[in-house]
Design a protein around this motif. Structure first.
Motif, PDB file in Angstrom:
ATOM      1  N   THR A  53       2.298   6.432   0.465  1.00  0.00           N
ATOM      2  CA  THR A  53       1.794   5.055   0.614  1.00  0.00           C
ATOM      3  C   THR A  53       2.163   4.492   1.988  1.00  0.00           C
ATOM      4  O   THR A  53       1.309   4.324   2.845  1.00  0.00           O
ATOM      5  CB  THR A  53       2.343   4.155  -0.501  1.00  0.00           C
ATOM      6  N   VAL A  54       3.437   4.165   2.182  1.00  0.00           N
ATOM      7  CA  VAL A  54       3.932   3.635   3.461  1.00  0.00           C
ATOM      8  C   VAL A  54       5.293   4.288   3.722  1.00  0.00           C
ATOM      9  O   VAL A  54       5.839   4.957   2.839  1.00  0.00           O
ATOM     10  CB  VAL A  54       4.094   2.090   3.432  1.00  0.00           C
ATOM     11  N   ARG A  76      15.912  -9.411   3.827  1.00  0.00           N
ATOM     12  CA  ARG A  76      15.119  -9.639   2.616  1.00  0.00           C
ATOM     13  C   ARG A  76      15.878 -10.539   1.650  1.00  0.00           C
ATOM     14  O   ARG A  76      17.067 -10.400   1.461  1.00  0.00           O
ATOM     15  CB  ARG A  76      14.852  -8.286   1.966  1.00  0.00           C
ATOM     16  N   THR A 115       4.367   2.703  -9.434  1.00  0.00           N
ATOM     17  CA  THR A 115       5.744   2.320  -9.759  1.00  0.00           C
ATOM     18  C   THR A 115       5.746   1.704 -11.148  1.00  0.00           C
ATOM     19  O   THR A 115       4.900   0.860 -11.457  1.00  0.00           O
ATOM     20  CB  THR A 115       6.272   1.305  -8.730  1.00  0.00           C
ATOM     21  N   VAL A 117       7.898  -0.521 -13.876  1.00  0.00           N
ATOM     22  CA  VAL A 117       9.045  -1.400 -14.139  1.00  0.00           C
ATOM     23  C   VAL A 117       9.354  -1.285 -15.628  1.00  0.00           C
ATOM     24  O   VAL A 117       8.494  -1.568 -16.464  1.00  0.00           O
ATOM     25  CB  VAL A 117       8.743  -2.846 -13.718  1.00  0.00           C
ATOM     26  N   SER A 136      15.803  -4.883 -15.919  1.00  0.00           N
ATOM     27  CA  SER A 136      14.749  -3.881 -15.751  1.00  0.00           C
ATOM     28  C   SER A 136      15.022  -3.058 -14.502  1.00  0.00           C
ATOM     29  O   SER A 136      15.895  -3.380 -13.696  1.00  0.00           O
ATOM     30  CB  SER A 136      13.389  -4.580 -15.651  1.00  0.00           C
ATOM     31  N   ALA A 160      14.224   2.431  -1.919  1.00  0.00           N
ATOM     32  CA  ALA A 160      13.473   2.335  -0.666  1.00  0.00           C
ATOM     33  C   ALA A 160      12.383   1.274  -0.737  1.00  0.00           C
ATOM     34  O   ALA A 160      11.371   1.463  -1.406  1.00  0.00           O
ATOM     35  CB  ALA A 160      12.849   3.685  -0.318  1.00  0.00           C
ATOM     36  N   SER A 162       9.574  -0.883   1.642  1.00  0.00           N
ATOM     37  CA  SER A 162       8.832  -0.517   2.851  1.00  0.00           C
ATOM     38  C   SER A 162       9.743  -0.757   4.058  1.00  0.00           C
ATOM     39  O   SER A 162      10.543  -1.690   4.082  1.00  0.00           O
ATOM     40  CB  SER A 162       7.553  -1.342   2.943  1.00  0.00           C
ATOM     41  N   SER A 200       2.577   1.245  -3.404  1.00  0.00           N
ATOM     42  CA  SER A 200       2.240   1.697  -4.750  1.00  0.00           C
ATOM     43  C   SER A 200       1.806   0.524  -5.632  1.00  0.00           C
ATOM     44  O   SER A 200       2.198  -0.623  -5.415  1.00  0.00           O
ATOM     45  CB  SER A 200       3.460   2.379  -5.380  1.00  0.00           C
ATOM     46  N   LEU A 213       1.785  -5.842 -11.950  1.00  0.00           N
ATOM     47  CA  LEU A 213       2.611  -6.762 -11.157  1.00  0.00           C
ATOM     48  C   LEU A 213       2.177  -6.790  -9.698  1.00  0.00           C
ATOM     49  O   LEU A 213       2.358  -7.789  -9.022  1.00  0.00           O
ATOM     50  CB  LEU A 213       4.086  -6.355 -11.223  1.00  0.00           C
TER      51      LEU A 213
HETATM   52  O1  TXA Z   1       4.683   2.286  -2.000  1.00  0.00           O
HETATM   53  C1  TXA Z   1       5.731   1.670  -2.246  1.00  0.00           C
HETATM   54  O2  TXA Z   1       5.957   1.156  -3.351  1.00  0.00           O
HETATM   55  C2  TXA Z   1       6.759   1.587  -1.116  1.00  0.00           C
HETATM   56  C3  TXA Z   1       7.244   2.999  -0.823  1.00  0.00           C
HETATM   57  C4  TXA Z   1       8.331   3.031   0.209  1.00  0.00           C
HETATM   58  O3  TXA Z   1       7.641   3.624  -2.008  1.00  0.00           O
HETATM   59  N1  TXA Z   1       7.840   0.734  -1.483  1.00  0.00           N
HETATM   60  C5  TXA Z   1       7.704  -0.617  -1.580  1.00  0.00           C
HETATM   61  O4  TXA Z   1       8.872  -1.285  -1.867  1.00  0.00           O
HETATM   62  O5  TXA Z   1       6.642  -1.193  -1.406  1.00  0.00           O
HETATM   63  P1  TXA Z   1       9.044  -2.837  -1.687  1.00  0.00           P
HETATM   64  O6  TXA Z   1      10.488  -3.093  -1.885  1.00  0.00           O
HETATM   65  O7  TXA Z   1       8.457  -3.287  -0.409  1.00  0.00           O
HETATM   66  O8  TXA Z   1       8.271  -3.453  -2.909  1.00  0.00           O
HETATM   67  C6  TXA Z   1       8.832  -3.281  -4.201  1.00  0.00           C
HETATM   68  C7  TXA Z   1       8.296  -4.316  -5.147  1.00  0.00           C
HETATM   69  C8  TXA Z   1       8.815  -5.683  -4.821  1.00  0.00           C
HETATM   70  O9  TXA Z   1       7.732  -6.587  -4.832  1.00  0.00           O
HETATM   71  C9  TXA Z   1       9.767  -5.961  -5.967  1.00  0.00           C
HETATM   72  O10 TXA Z   1       9.858  -7.305  -6.270  1.00  0.00           O
HETATM   73  C10 TXA Z   1       9.166  -5.160  -7.092  1.00  0.00           C
HETATM   74  O11 TXA Z   1       8.749  -3.982  -6.454  1.00  0.00           O
HETATM   75  N2  TXA Z   1      10.165  -4.803  -8.101  1.00  0.00           N
HETATM   76  C11 TXA Z   1      11.176  -3.935  -7.989  1.00  0.00           C
HETATM   77  N3  TXA Z   1      11.937  -3.934  -9.099  1.00  0.00           N
HETATM   78  C12 TXA Z   1      11.368  -4.809  -9.945  1.00  0.00           C
HETATM   79  C13 TXA Z   1      11.693  -5.270 -11.253  1.00  0.00           C
HETATM   80  N4  TXA Z   1      12.744  -4.821 -11.923  1.00  0.00           N
HETATM   81  N5  TXA Z   1      10.880  -6.189 -11.801  1.00  0.00           N
HETATM   82  C14 TXA Z   1       9.808  -6.651 -11.134  1.00  0.00           C
HETATM   83  N6  TXA Z   1       9.457  -6.277  -9.890  1.00  0.00           N
HETATM   84  C15 TXA Z   1      10.233  -5.367  -9.301  1.00  0.00           C
END
Ligand code: TXA
Ligand code: MG
Length: 340
Positions: A53-54, A76, A115, A117, A136, A160, A162, A200, A213
């Protein structure tokens, strides 16, 4: 130069001290690069690596200090939980409880740009900081061969986000990461441009109906086909749920004007499909001349980076259809255009 300790880590307190931002170490994603990256991750350092993805900014998800470095480097908000990346689908049940829907989705789409949750399992070694204290946990098994090799070599779940500073454009090339994060990341593993180009798709399976989500690289329709039912949507829920979702996320420095049907003086153009108006000598990047949404998604962040670097005050964006990957593209563009 920013001083580092023997593991290649930058002491937290020095992270923003160097305004000129020294360049990070970059290695090609070959066997030597992957070995070195795994060593650094196990030592608590941050490593940027390609997924399909990224690029992600990785840290050992079981090491709270390493995870804290992610938040420090990204700037962040702490309530934003991170995704734990796993080497193989079989590792998921160590970290989370999966209901029938979650199992079906994992079976169909892992490894890949999905992804989940899920309710966190009691014994998960993933640090609560990575989960922002939530009950979660977000899990993903990436498909990119470099990400998979790195996760196997590290032998731990890797948190990880982005690999960009909070609110900035997500990186699809090693050079984007290096330009944005500099030496705050110990190593960038360069595996070339990422294939999908948007993050993702995030689906929550928390006991009730599976909910979307965040739209992303896996089209909603594909998920609904496997589930045999529409996904619920959790739009507008107050934090901390789906917040890649803060108002001015993904923001370039330039202003963004959506739905452009013309080009005004001083603007750069982000095109989609044939451009039916004159653009003179304005900077133009077309997401896909042929109107292909997959090609457009792969180019999106790179295009925003390029047009932002052109120095234009405003980026005018042609309409992108609201179907398939168009949902994720429009979601990112709406955030880029949000008032800030
Ligand atoms: O493609 C991707 O998903 C990339 C690559 C690096 O894997 N990662 C990514 O991570 O986009 P990030 O941190 O930029 O976005 C993760 C998202 C955030 O919006 C976060 O709030 C949500 O996932 N998230 C993570 N854990 C969560 C949880 N327990 N409940 C709800 N949202 C969650
Ligand atoms: Mg992000």
């Amino acid at each position: 130069m920013i001083p580092r300790d023997e593991t290649g880590r930058t002491p937290l307190r020095l992270m923003h001290a160097d305004k000129t931002r020294a360049a990070p170490r970059i290695m090609p994603a070959d066997a030597a690069g992957i070995d070195e990256a795994a060593r650094l991750l196990r030592a608590g350092a941050l490593v940027a690596f390609a997924t399909e993805t990224v690029y992600g900014l990785g840290a050992d998800a079981t090491d709270a200090e390493a995870v804290a470095r992610i938040f420090a480097v990204k700037g962040r908000p702490r309530f934003n939980p991170l995704i734990a990346h796993l080497a193989a689908p079989g590792e998921a049940e160590r970290h989370a409880r999966m209901d029938a829907a979650a199992r079906r989705l994992a079976e169909a789409f892992w490894p890949g740009p999905l992804t989940l949750v899920l309710p966190a399992a009691e014994g998960t070694p993933v640090s609560p900081l990575a989960r922002a204290g939530l009950a979660s946990i977000a899990l993903r098994v990436p498909a990119h061969p470099v990400a998979r090799a790195l996760l196997s070599a590290t032998g731990r779940p890797v948190a990880a986000p982005s690999a960009n500073r909070s609110g900035r454009i997500s990186p699809t090339r090693a050079a984007h990461v290096a330009g944005d994060l500099g030496a705050d990341v110990a190593l960038v593993l360069d595996a070339g441009p990422t294939g999908i180009g948007v993050e993702s798709t995030i689906v929550a399976c928390l006991g009730n109906a599976p909910a979307l989500l965040r739209p992303g690289g896996l089209p909603r329709e594909a998920i609904e086909t496997v589930l045999g039912r529409p996904l619920a949507t959790r739009e507008g829920k107050a934090a901390p749920l789906a917040p890649g979702m803060l108002a001015s996320h993904y923001a370039p420095s330039a202003a963004v004007r959506l739905g452009a049907a013309d080009l005004r003086p001083g603007e750069a153009l982000l095109g989609f499909g044939p451009v039916p108006f004159a653009t003179g000598d304005a900077p133009v990047v077309n997401l896909s001349e042929s109107g292909d949404l997959v090609e457009a998604a792969a180019r999106l962040f790179d295009a925003l980076h390029q047009l932002d670097a052109s120095g234009a005050r405003t980026i005018a964006v042609m309409p992108v259809p609201e179907e398939g990957l168009g949902l994720a593209i429009n979601d990112r563009l709406a955030r880029a255009a949000a008032p800030r």
